[in-house]
Design a protein around this motif. Structure first.
Motif, mmCIF file in Angstrom:
data_model
loop_
_atom_site.group_PDB
_atom_site.id
_atom_site.type_symbol
_atom_site.label_atom_id
_atom_site.label_comp_id
_atom_site.label_asym_id
_atom_site.label_seq_id
_atom_site.Cartn_x
_atom_site.Cartn_y
_atom_site.Cartn_z
ATOM 1 N N HIS A 1 -6.011 38.476 -12.456
ATOM 2 C CA HIS A 1 -5.988 37.995 -14.028
ATOM 3 C C HIS A 1 -7.433 37.277 -14.230
ATOM 4 O O HIS A 1 -8.010 36.565 -13.370
ATOM 5 C CB HIS A 1 -4.971 37.208 -14.399
ATOM 6 C CG HIS A 1 -3.528 37.845 -13.979
ATOM 7 N ND1 HIS A 1 -2.717 38.284 -15.108
ATOM 8 C CD2 HIS A 1 -2.879 37.911 -13.048
ATOM 9 C CE1 HIS A 1 -1.614 38.813 -14.503
ATOM 10 N NE2 HIS A 1 -1.717 38.564 -13.287
ATOM 11 N N GLU A 2 -7.590 37.262 -15.392
ATOM 12 C CA GLU A 2 -8.655 36.322 -16.075
ATOM 13 C C GLU A 2 -7.885 35.170 -16.665
ATOM 14 O O GLU A 2 -6.714 35.336 -17.257
ATOM 15 C CB GLU A 2 -9.365 36.796 -17.142
ATOM 16 C CG GLU A 2 -10.433 38.031 -16.891
ATOM 17 C CD GLU A 2 -10.854 38.818 -17.927
ATOM 18 O OE1 GLU A 2 -10.318 38.444 -19.311
ATOM 19 O OE2 GLU A 2 -12.003 39.269 -17.968
ATOM 20 N N LYS A 3 -8.335 34.024 -15.984
ATOM 21 C CA LYS A 3 -7.476 32.654 -16.747
ATOM 22 C C LYS A 3 -7.781 32.441 -18.139
ATOM 23 O O LYS A 3 -8.886 32.198 -18.859
ATOM 24 C CB LYS A 3 -8.127 31.385 -15.653
ATOM 25 C CG LYS A 3 -7.046 30.337 -15.946
ATOM 26 C CD LYS A 3 -7.675 29.166 -15.114
ATOM 27 C CE LYS A 3 -6.969 27.874 -15.330
ATOM 28 N NZ LYS A 3 -7.136 27.312 -16.899
ATOM 29 N N ILE A 42 -7.250 42.308 -14.703
ATOM 30 C CA ILE A 42 -8.427 43.114 -14.610
ATOM 31 C C ILE A 42 -7.824 44.521 -13.701
ATOM 32 O O ILE A 42 -8.569 45.288 -14.099
ATOM 33 C CB ILE A 42 -9.396 42.240 -13.651
ATOM 34 C CG1 ILE A 42 -10.015 41.083 -14.621
ATOM 35 C CG2 ILE A 42 -10.636 43.006 -13.087
ATOM 36 C CD1 ILE A 42 -10.673 40.006 -13.564
ATOM 37 N N SER A 74 -16.091 32.788 -16.371
ATOM 38 C CA SER A 74 -14.543 32.630 -16.251
ATOM 39 C C SER A 74 -13.880 32.379 -15.040
ATOM 40 O O SER A 74 -14.690 32.411 -13.809
ATOM 41 C CB SER A 74 -13.798 33.712 -16.789
ATOM 42 O OG SER A 74 -14.080 34.933 -16.336
ATOM 43 N N PRO A 127 -19.678 39.792 -15.966
ATOM 44 C CA PRO A 127 -19.451 39.473 -17.344
ATOM 45 C C PRO A 127 -20.585 40.019 -18.391
ATOM 46 O O PRO A 127 -21.905 40.026 -17.728
ATOM 47 C CB PRO A 127 -19.450 37.939 -17.287
ATOM 48 C CG PRO A 127 -19.071 37.855 -15.694
ATOM 49 C CD PRO A 127 -19.777 38.636 -15.043
ATOM 50 N N ARG A 184 -15.060 32.708 -10.985
ATOM 51 C CA ARG A 184 -15.436 34.205 -11.060
ATOM 52 C C ARG A 184 -16.707 34.393 -10.361
ATOM 53 O O ARG A 184 -17.711 34.493 -10.969
ATOM 54 C CB ARG A 184 -15.105 34.917 -12.185
ATOM 55 C CG ARG A 184 -15.361 36.413 -12.260
ATOM 56 C CD ARG A 184 -15.158 37.113 -13.611
ATOM 57 N NE ARG A 184 -15.423 38.407 -13.641
ATOM 58 C CZ ARG A 184 -14.919 39.255 -14.356
ATOM 59 N NH1 ARG A 184 -14.034 38.982 -15.388
ATOM 60 N NH2 ARG A 184 -15.264 40.603 -14.638
ATOM 61 N N VAL A 216 -10.511 33.238 -12.513
ATOM 62 C CA VAL A 216 -9.770 34.052 -12.201
ATOM 63 C C VAL A 216 -8.521 33.810 -11.312
ATOM 64 O O VAL A 216 -8.672 32.713 -10.425
ATOM 65 C CB VAL A 216 -10.297 35.584 -11.552
ATOM 66 C CG1 VAL A 216 -11.115 36.026 -12.172
ATOM 67 C CG2 VAL A 216 -11.052 35.167 -10.056
ATOM 68 N N ARG A 263 -19.196 37.484 -23.099
ATOM 69 C CA ARG A 263 -18.039 36.637 -22.245
ATOM 70 C C ARG A 263 -18.960 35.643 -21.471
ATOM 71 O O ARG A 263 -20.141 35.770 -21.120
ATOM 72 C CB ARG A 263 -17.568 37.469 -21.172
ATOM 73 C CG ARG A 263 -16.337 36.620 -20.365
ATOM 74 C CD ARG A 263 -16.302 37.241 -19.056
ATOM 75 N NE ARG A 263 -15.807 38.827 -19.257
ATOM 76 C CZ ARG A 263 -14.576 39.202 -19.734
ATOM 77 N NH1 ARG A 263 -13.736 38.333 -19.518
ATOM 78 N NH2 ARG A 263 -14.040 40.462 -19.691
#
Length: 319
Positions: free
Chosen positions: A266-268, A279, A211, A204, A237, A213, A208
């Motif tokens: 995916h990023e949540k 991603i 996060s 990150p 993450r 995932v 950002r």
């Protein structure tokens, strides 16, 4: 029926396939020759860049490119060139150009894109990445042709920068990370997907916060079947993430040669959805394009009842 999931890990591993293209410096297949460190000329890209301090924003004007793909694409009938553009690290504020109309190795766009929230600190840390692709039809992944990484720390306030820059291949440092899968296909055509793990994700950046995932799995049993979607629970993450869930799909009366399985990281966001920020992804079955994907799937089909595990490079998604 559809896919089902359950907690806990998968079966004991009997076959661990050494398929990861991250091992050493070799490309995973001929389609991945762009991963080699030494590579012929693959073209140039012309752009204009303007920093607007009052709005902490960058305006990028994508102008044109020449000799895209280099000698490997010389004489190609049709190239449907388009660009994906985002800030790195983190693949932030992703945007996409139109497909150039002239269909050649010298595409022209003349399109502008804006990127926001760029303080002095962010300018020092971030780069703009422009990736050029050939848009492919059907289930094929779009073909990567070259990229440009543009430093932002030298951009002057309200003074436009216009220049050509060399397109370069992907490097190991550009990787989106790796995804581990364990597959078991029973003799009655039930497929279990488990031991889902990811590692080496992009770090990150300034823009950002930390996060979570999650992984989604999209299964099409054949070309006419509707897609079945499942997803894991989210996880923090970190450098390596394990998702302790197993997903099972019944392929009874289906031709496995037509199966299309897409596993995406995916990023949540606020809601779970297959279109949440991706991603990277791995594809198995008829839509696989990488050697690691094809070999893993073929090994699973040939040795039913046995577990087959492999690491795969996460690939740029077809968005």
């Amino acid at each position: 029926g559809g896919g089902t999931s359950e907690g806990g890990g998968g079966s004991n591993v009997t076959n661990t396939l050494n398929l990861s293209p991250r091992a050493g410096n070799s490309p995973c297949c001929s389609n991945c020759s762009s991963r080699k460190s030494s590579f012929c000329d693959i073209g140039d890209l012309k752009f204009a860049l303007l920093y607007l301090r009052e709005t902490l924003s960058i305006k990028l004007t994508l102008l044109k490119a020449r000799n895209v793909g280099g000698a490997l694409k010389s004489g190609s009938r049709q190239l449907n060139c388009f660009c994906r553009i985002y800030l790195v690290p983190g693949k932030l504020q992703r945007q996409e150009s139109s497909v150039a109309e002239n269909g050649s190795q010298d595409p022209v766009w003349h399109e502008s894109f804006c990127f926001y929230g760029l303080s002095d600190e962010a300018l020092k840390e971030c780069k703009l990445r422009i990736r050029v692709y050939n848009k492919c039809s059907g289930l094929k992944r779009n073909e990567f042709l070259g990229q440009a990484n543009i430093k932002l720390d030298g951009v002057s306030n309200n003074f436009p920068l216009k220049q050509w820059t060399e397109l370069t291949p992907k490097s190991m440092l550009d990787d989106l990370g790796s995804l581990h899968l364990l597959l078991v296909l029973t003799k009655d055509n039930k497929l279990a997907i488990s031991d889902l793990r990811v590692k080496d994700l992009p770090k990150p950046g300034t823009l950002r916060t930390a996060s979570e995932v999650f992984i989604s799995i999209r299964v099409k049993k054949d070309l006419s079947s509707p897609a079945i979607y499942n997803h894991t629970q989210p996880a923090a993450r970190t450098s390596e993430v394990l998702f302790e869930e197993t997903f099972t799909y019944d392929f009874h009366s289906c031709h496995l040669g037509d199966a299309d399985i897409e596993v995406s990281l995916h990023e949540k966001s606020r809601f779970f959805h297959p279109t949440a920020a991706v991603i990277g992804q791995v594809r198995l079955g008829c839509a696989a394009t990488e050697c690691s994907e094809n070999d893993h799937w073929q090994a699973t089909l040939k040795a039913r009842g046995k577990s087959h595990s492999a690491w795969h490079c996460l690939m740029e998604p077809d968005e």
